[in-house]
Design a protein around this motif. Structure first.
Motif, PDB file in Angstrom:
ATOM      1  N   ARG A  34      -0.215  -8.462  10.070  1.00 22.02           N
ATOM      2  CA  ARG A  34      -1.234  -8.164   9.051  1.00 22.02           C
ATOM      3  C   ARG A  34      -1.306  -6.652   8.940  1.00 22.02           C
ATOM      4  N   MET A  35      -0.983  -6.152   7.769  1.00 22.06           N
ATOM      5  CA  MET A  35      -0.847  -4.704   7.597  1.00 22.06           C
ATOM      6  C   MET A  35      -1.749  -4.196   6.487  1.00 22.06           C
ATOM      7  N   ARG A  36      -2.099  -2.924   6.614  1.00 19.64           N
ATOM      8  CA  ARG A  36      -2.960  -2.285   5.622  1.00 19.64           C
ATOM      9  C   ARG A  36      -2.340  -0.975   5.121  1.00 19.64           C
ATOM     10  N   PRO A  37      -1.187  -1.070   4.455  1.00 25.55           N
ATOM     11  CA  PRO A  37      -0.639   0.154   3.862  1.00 25.55           C
ATOM     12  C   PRO A  37      -1.531   0.596   2.702  1.00 25.55           C
ATOM     13  N   THR A  38      -1.249   1.747   2.158  1.00 23.52           N
ATOM     14  CA  THR A  38      -2.028   2.247   1.025  1.00 23.52           C
ATOM     15  C   THR A  38      -2.116   1.182  -0.062  1.00 23.52           C
ATOM     16  N   GLY A  39      -3.326   0.941  -0.527  1.00 26.34           N
ATOM     17  CA  GLY A  39      -3.561  -0.071  -1.545  1.00 26.34           C
ATOM     18  C   GLY A  39      -4.077  -1.388  -0.972  1.00 26.34           C
ATOM     19  N   TRP A  40      -4.053  -1.514   0.339  1.00 24.60           N
ATOM     20  CA  TRP A  40      -4.511  -2.741   0.995  1.00 24.60           C
ATOM     21  C   TRP A  40      -5.716  -2.464   1.891  1.00 24.60           C
ATOM     22  N   GLU A  41      -6.532  -1.495   1.507  1.00 23.85           N
ATOM     23  CA  GLU A  41      -7.725  -1.164   2.268  1.00 23.85           C
ATOM     24  C   GLU A  41      -8.824  -2.166   1.941  1.00 23.85           C
ATOM     25  N   PRO A  43     -12.182  -3.589   0.446  1.00 21.49           N
ATOM     26  CA  PRO A  43     -12.481  -4.974   0.780  1.00 21.49           C
ATOM     27  C   PRO A  43     -11.285  -5.925   0.620  1.00 21.49           C
ATOM     28  N   ARG A  44     -10.183  -5.418   0.148  1.00 21.58           N
ATOM     29  CA  ARG A  44      -8.983  -6.250   0.027  1.00 21.58           C
ATOM     30  C   ARG A  44      -8.530  -6.670   1.423  1.00 21.58           C
ATOM     31  N   GLY A  45      -8.091  -7.892   1.545  1.00 13.91           N
ATOM     32  CA  GLY A  45      -7.602  -8.377   2.832  1.00 13.91           C
ATOM     33  C   GLY A  45      -6.274  -7.731   3.187  1.00 13.91           C
ATOM     34  N   PRO A  46      -5.884  -7.808   4.452  1.00  9.47           N
ATOM     35  CA  PRO A  46      -4.615  -7.221   4.857  1.00  9.47           C
ATOM     36  C   PRO A  46      -3.435  -7.980   4.245  1.00  9.47           C
ATOM     37  N   LEU A  47      -2.333  -7.296   4.153  1.00  7.77           N
ATOM     38  CA  LEU A  47      -1.096  -7.852   3.622  1.00  7.77           C
ATOM     39  C   LEU A  47      -0.375  -8.617   4.727  1.00  7.77           C
ATOM     40  N   ARG A  48       0.028  -9.851   4.452  1.00 12.10           N
ATOM     41  CA  ARG A  48       0.799 -10.629   5.412  1.00 12.10           C
ATOM     42  C   ARG A  48       2.264 -10.247   5.245  1.00 12.10           C
ATOM     43  N   VAL A  49       2.888  -9.830   6.339  1.00  9.67           N
ATOM     44  CA  VAL A  49       4.286  -9.422   6.327  1.00  9.67           C
ATOM     45  C   VAL A  49       5.019 -10.161   7.433  1.00  9.67           C
ATOM     46  N   TRP A  50       6.171 -10.746   7.102  1.00 12.19           N
ATOM     47  CA  TRP A  50       7.033 -11.388   8.088  1.00 12.19           C
ATOM     48  C   TRP A  50       8.211 -10.464   8.360  1.00 12.19           C
ATOM     49  N   TRP A  72       6.981   0.947  -0.205  1.00 11.65           N
ATOM     50  CA  TRP A  72       6.269   1.367   1.003  1.00 11.65           C
ATOM     51  C   TRP A  72       6.463   2.867   1.236  1.00 11.65           C
ATOM     52  N   LYS A  73       7.491   3.450   0.638  1.00  8.21           N
ATOM     53  CA  LYS A  73       7.847   4.862   0.801  1.00  8.21           C
ATOM     54  C   LYS A  73       7.820   5.249   2.283  1.00  8.21           C
ATOM     55  N   GLU A  74       7.259   6.414   2.608  1.00  5.47           N
ATOM     56  CA  GLU A  74       7.231   6.885   4.004  1.00  5.47           C
ATOM     57  C   GLU A  74       6.418   5.976   4.910  1.00  5.47           C
ATOM     58  N   GLU A  75       5.490   5.210   4.330  1.00  4.95           N
ATOM     59  CA  GLU A  75       4.673   4.311   5.148  1.00  4.95           C
ATOM     60  C   GLU A  75       5.511   3.224   5.821  1.00  4.95           C
TER      61      GLU A  75
END
Length: 177
Positions: A34-41, A43-50, A72-75
């Motif tokens: 569960r990740m929170r890169p820029t744009g996923w802060e 109140p938005r829920g975290p991004l699910r990444v496999w 994702w660029k440098e992130e």
């Protein structure tokens, strides 16, 4: 004659994160993050990444100079690379993401050719189409392998073999590493 590594432009979502795999069906070998890169802060829920941690060593052993070519660029160095065991990698800088191209090529295509500057490269992405293949063939002076990956499966053993074989199969005469 000196041999130099070709570039490998690496997308995240699709090749490394098979985001279109059946919902709630993580592919074998992948771990859920569960990740929170820029744009996923919030109140938005975290991004699910496999991600498959075994992909890092495989990528490092392909014989390329790895470069992030992702939204994702440098992130990708913060969120993706550590899970895969990758060192910090350079990232392509996009002047504008998701823009419509007048020739119908993917929005990354022109910038990747500019970044490659005639050097041999492979590009791994799930959104490469026929217009990109044609445009690269007409505008890139070096060897190129635009390599489409199925976003329901991500990179598979045959994909790694194809990339390894391509990198090993041509006399790279590039002046930089």
């Amino acid at each position: 004659m000196t041999s130099h590594r070709p570039l490998l432009f690496l997308d995240v979502d699709g090749p490394l994160n098979p985001w279109l795999a059946k919902p709630h069906r993580r592919p074998a070998g992948y771990t859920t993050h569960r990740m929170r890169p820029t744009g996923w802060e919030p109140p938005r829920g975290p991004l699910r990444v496999w991600l498959n941690p075994g992909h890092g060593p495989l990528l490092m052993g392909l014989g390329y100079r790895l470069i992030w070519a992702t939204t994702w660029k440098e992130e990708a160095n913060t969120w993706i690379g550590p899970v895969l065991g990758l060192p910090e990698l350079p990232a392509v800088q996009w002047p504008q993401m998701h823009r419509r191209d007048p020739d119908g090529v993917h929005w990354k295509t022109r910038q990747l050719l500019t970044h490659a500057a005639g050097r041999p490269f492979a590009w791994v992405d799930d959104e490469i189409g026929p217009a990109d293949l044609d445009w690269i063939a007409r505008h890139h002076t070096g060897h190129a392998l635009p390599y489409r990956v199925d976003p329901t499966k991500g990179l598979l053993p045959d994909d790694f073999a194809a990339l390894r074989n391509w990198a090993a199969g041509a006399p790279w005469r590039d002046g930089s590493d």
